[in-house]
Design an enzyme around this catalytic site. Structure first.
Site, PDB file in Angstrom:
ATOM      1  N   CYS A 265      -5.222  12.573  -9.526  1.00 50.76           N
ATOM      2  CA  CYS A 265      -5.662  13.269 -10.744  1.00 50.76           C
ATOM      3  C   CYS A 265      -6.121  14.709 -10.507  1.00 50.76           C
ATOM      4  O   CYS A 265      -5.493  15.637 -11.013  1.00 50.76           O
ATOM      5  CB  CYS A 265      -6.773  12.482 -11.411  1.00 50.76           C
TER       6      CYS A 265
HETATM    7  P1  NAD Z   1       0.867   5.196 -11.417  1.00 50.55           P
HETATM    8  O1  NAD Z   1       1.921   6.010 -10.775  1.00 50.55           O
HETATM    9  O2  NAD Z   1      -0.019   4.351 -10.578  1.00 50.55           O
HETATM   10  O3  NAD Z   1       1.548   4.233 -12.497  1.00 50.55           O
HETATM   11  C1  NAD Z   1       2.519   4.635 -13.398  1.00 50.55           C
HETATM   12  C2  NAD Z   1       3.436   3.438 -13.642  1.00 50.55           C
HETATM   13  O4  NAD Z   1       4.341   3.768 -14.684  1.00 50.55           O
HETATM   14  C3  NAD Z   1       4.286   3.059 -12.437  1.00 50.55           C
HETATM   15  O5  NAD Z   1       4.084   1.694 -12.123  1.00 50.55           O
HETATM   16  C4  NAD Z   1       5.725   3.326 -12.898  1.00 50.55           C
HETATM   17  O6  NAD Z   1       6.651   2.432 -12.348  1.00 50.55           O
HETATM   18  C5  NAD Z   1       5.577   3.159 -14.387  1.00 50.55           C
HETATM   19  N1  NAD Z   1       6.629   3.759 -15.190  1.00 50.55           N
HETATM   20  C6  NAD Z   1       7.200   4.981 -15.075  1.00 50.55           C
HETATM   21  N2  NAD Z   1       8.105   5.171 -16.046  1.00 50.55           N
HETATM   22  C7  NAD Z   1       8.105   4.061 -16.813  1.00 50.55           C
HETATM   23  C8  NAD Z   1       8.806   3.648 -17.974  1.00 50.55           C
HETATM   24  N3  NAD Z   1       9.724   4.425 -18.570  1.00 50.55           N
HETATM   25  N4  NAD Z   1       8.566   2.430 -18.480  1.00 50.55           N
HETATM   26  C9  NAD Z   1       7.662   1.619 -17.891  1.00 50.55           C
HETATM   27  N5  NAD Z   1       6.952   1.956 -16.802  1.00 50.55           N
HETATM   28  C10 NAD Z   1       7.173   3.160 -16.260  1.00 50.55           C
HETATM   29  O7  NAD Z   1       0.035   6.211 -12.303  1.00 50.55           O
HETATM   30  P2  NAD Z   1      -1.527   6.095 -12.705  1.00 50.55           P
HETATM   31  O8  NAD Z   1      -2.371   6.521 -11.583  1.00 50.55           O
HETATM   32  O9  NAD Z   1      -1.767   4.779 -13.353  1.00 50.55           O
HETATM   33  O10 NAD Z   1      -1.594   7.246 -13.794  1.00 50.55           O
HETATM   34  C11 NAD Z   1      -0.989   7.107 -15.052  1.00 50.55           C
HETATM   35  C12 NAD Z   1      -1.459   8.250 -15.931  1.00 50.55           C
HETATM   36  O11 NAD Z   1      -2.863   8.157 -16.138  1.00 50.55           O
HETATM   37  C13 NAD Z   1      -1.212   9.638 -15.338  1.00 50.55           C
HETATM   38  O12 NAD Z   1      -0.928  10.528 -16.362  1.00 50.55           O
HETATM   39  C14 NAD Z   1      -2.550   9.970 -14.706  1.00 50.55           C
HETATM   40  O13 NAD Z   1      -2.758  11.352 -14.627  1.00 50.55           O
HETATM   41  C15 NAD Z   1      -3.507   9.338 -15.692  1.00 50.55           C
HETATM   42  N6  NAD Z   1      -4.804   8.955 -15.115  1.00 50.55           N
HETATM   43  C16 NAD Z   1      -4.861   8.391 -13.877  1.00 50.55           C
HETATM   44  C17 NAD Z   1      -6.102   8.004 -13.369  1.00 50.55           C
HETATM   45  C18 NAD Z   1      -6.200   7.407 -12.000  1.00 50.55           C
HETATM   46  O14 NAD Z   1      -7.317   7.346 -11.478  1.00 50.55           O
HETATM   47  N7  NAD Z   1      -5.137   6.958 -11.379  1.00 50.55           N
HETATM   48  C19 NAD Z   1      -7.263   8.186 -14.126  1.00 50.55           C
HETATM   49  C20 NAD Z   1      -7.161   8.744 -15.402  1.00 50.55           C
HETATM   50  C21 NAD Z   1      -5.915   9.119 -15.882  1.00 50.55           C
END
Ligand code: NAD
Length: 427
Positions: A265
């Site tokens: 992030c």
């Molecule tokens: P991540 O990479 O762990 O997970 C994303 C998931 O989405 C993956 O499993 C991927 O396979 C899936 N995906 C991609 N395209 C897809 C589609 N078309 N259909 C279905 N699934 C699909 O990401 P994350 O860490 O969970 O982050 C997700 C969002 O949340 C990002 O924008 C991030 O900035 C935000 N965010 C993350 C955190 C954190 O601590 N990780 C905290 C707040 C916000």
């Protein structure tokens, strides 16, 4: 309520399992089928404290999975978009996963007669929901946003390592909507949550997320810069931080000087906001410095090591920790990467031990690095230990196993330093 979650990474899976825990009926979908298979078996595909427990408790009842997006959307009234938004090479936000998800969801909405609410939980730069997401949903559904389907931008603030707790007991919930119906529906979904709920418009919600993350990054780079100066002065930055944080306007959080921030992030969000600001013809000097200071810290660690050992060529180096912080297996943008790069360039012999992240590291660096299963195995025969992550087990490490007990600590992790040649990165 019936909810579908698109993307079961750190945010999506915690959101899905957390909403199931609160009594909603949830369907999780991801393009990576192995993740869905794991969840179906009641196993979390990621390491996150307490997540296995709530998945097991709800799977097959409140928490369900789907191998196709269509059924997930058709069998729910609200769809959360939780896909990743990584950085492009130039630091700008990469929206390809969000766009793909929108195209697919839009196509399903074309078939769905009833009103459906789309909730954007992925972090997207201000303007994205209205300028990219809504037009794609409208184009692929052939329907009108805010009339035929609702749209809310509701950013997530959970911290990896304590994500389940943060999701179930958040500091606040932000509901960014341009119409009352969308806003009210999401407000209803969050009825069980006992925290301030702030309703704003969509672009404000997007900006609140970036303003929050960049502020945290500013705090870290600020204390690292203060720490670097303190070190030159012979002053302990941790004592300074204690004194500074007695001012309630400042607080003690995010004032741990060290190796800097990483994770999925802060680095990407600061860079994405810098890029967005430039598109708007504003040069964000403070944010650029935040990244510069952060990138300096890993280089400082190697400089300190060289100051003690000379060239690191052929030196056996124990890299302790790889995750960007303790409590997670996430190595995305961890300071471990510039360190490994520097060590390999210098032809050091590198051993890595992280209690949770070894296998994620092996996915990235298959060759030239040896992975071991304990701190002791990493330390045995080493010339140098670099502490990258503040895992508790590094506090009392047995440096006597080392060939030379030289330790450079990036996290103020070591408690007993007597007998070792110890130096902190900015203390
Ligand atoms: P991540 O990479 O762990 O997970 C994303 C998931 O989405 C993956 O499993 C991927 O396979 C899936 N995906 C991609 N395209 C897809 C589609 N078309 N259909 C279905 N699934 C699909 O990401 P994350 O860490 O969970 O982050 C997700 C969002 O949340 C990002 O924008 C991030 O900035 C935000 N965010 C993350 C955190 C954190 O601590 N990780 C905290 C707040 C916000």
């Amino acid at each position: 309520m019936d909810v579908s979650v698109i993307g079961t990474g750190y945010v999506g899976l915690v959101t899905g399992a957390g909403l199931a825990e609160k009594g909603h009926t949830v369907i999780c979908y991801d393009i990576i089928k192995e993740k869905i298979k794991d969840i179906e078996r009641g196993v979390s595909p990621i390491y996150e404290k307490g997540l296995d427990i709530i998945i097991k408790r709800n799977i097959g009842e409140k928490l369900n999975t789907s191998m196709d997006l269509k059924s997930a959307v058709l069998d729910s009234a609200i769809t959360f978009i939780c896909v990743g938004t990584p950085s492009n090479k130039d630091g700008s936000i990469n929206l390809r996963y969000v766009k793909n998800a929108c195209r697919e969801i839009g196509s399903v909405l074309e078939e769905k007669k009833e009103y459906h609410l789309i909730v954007v939980k992925s972090t997207v730069v201000p303007g994205t929901t209205e300028e990219v997401i809504v037009p794609l949903l409208e184009k692929f559904s052939g329907r009108k946003a805010y009339r035929d389907f609702g749209v809310v931008m509701s950013p997530e603030f959970l911290r990896e390592g304590v994500a389940v707790e943060d999701f179930l007991k958040p500091d606040r919930i932000i509901i960014g909507a341009n119409d009352k119906r969308s806003s009210d529906l999401l407000r209803d979904l969050y009825n069980e949550f006992n925290c301030p709920i702030l309703r704003v418009d969509i672009k404000t919600a997007e900006m609140i997320k970036y303003a929050s993350n960049t502020f945290l990054a500013v705090k870290i780079s600020y204390i690292n810069e203060i720490g670097n100066i303190c070190k030159e002065l012979g002053v302990d930055v941790y004592d300074v931080a204690k004194g500074v944080s007695l001012d309630h306007r400042i607080s003690r959080y995010f004032l741990n000087a060290g190796l800097g921030f990483g994770g999925s992030c802060l680095p990407k969000d600061v860079k994405a906001l810098i890029h967005r600001a430039r598109e708007l013809n504003y040069e964000p000097g403070l944010l650029k410095s935040v990244i510069k200071v952060n990138e300096k810290q890993a280089a400082r660690m190697l400089d300190i090591a060289r100051g003690k050992l000379g060239s690191l060529k052929k030196k056996r180096v124990a890299v302790l920790g790889a995750a960007f912080k303790p409590g997670t297996d996430d190595i995305r943008e961890s300071p471990v990467h510039p360190l490994i790069k520097g060590l390999l360039e210098e032809k050091a012999e590198v051993l890595v031990y992280d209690p949770q992240a070894n296998s994620n590291m092996e996915d990235v660096y298959r060759e030239k690095i040896k992975y071991v299963d304990s701190v002791d195995d990493a330390l045995r025969g080493s010339d140098l230990a670099l502490i990258v992550t503040a895992w508790a087990e590094f506090e009392l490490m047995d440096y006597t196993l080392m060939r030379k007990p030289v330790v450079v600590d990036g996290r103020r992790a070591v408690k007993k330093k007597r007998g070792m040649d110890y130096e902190g990165i900015c203390w």
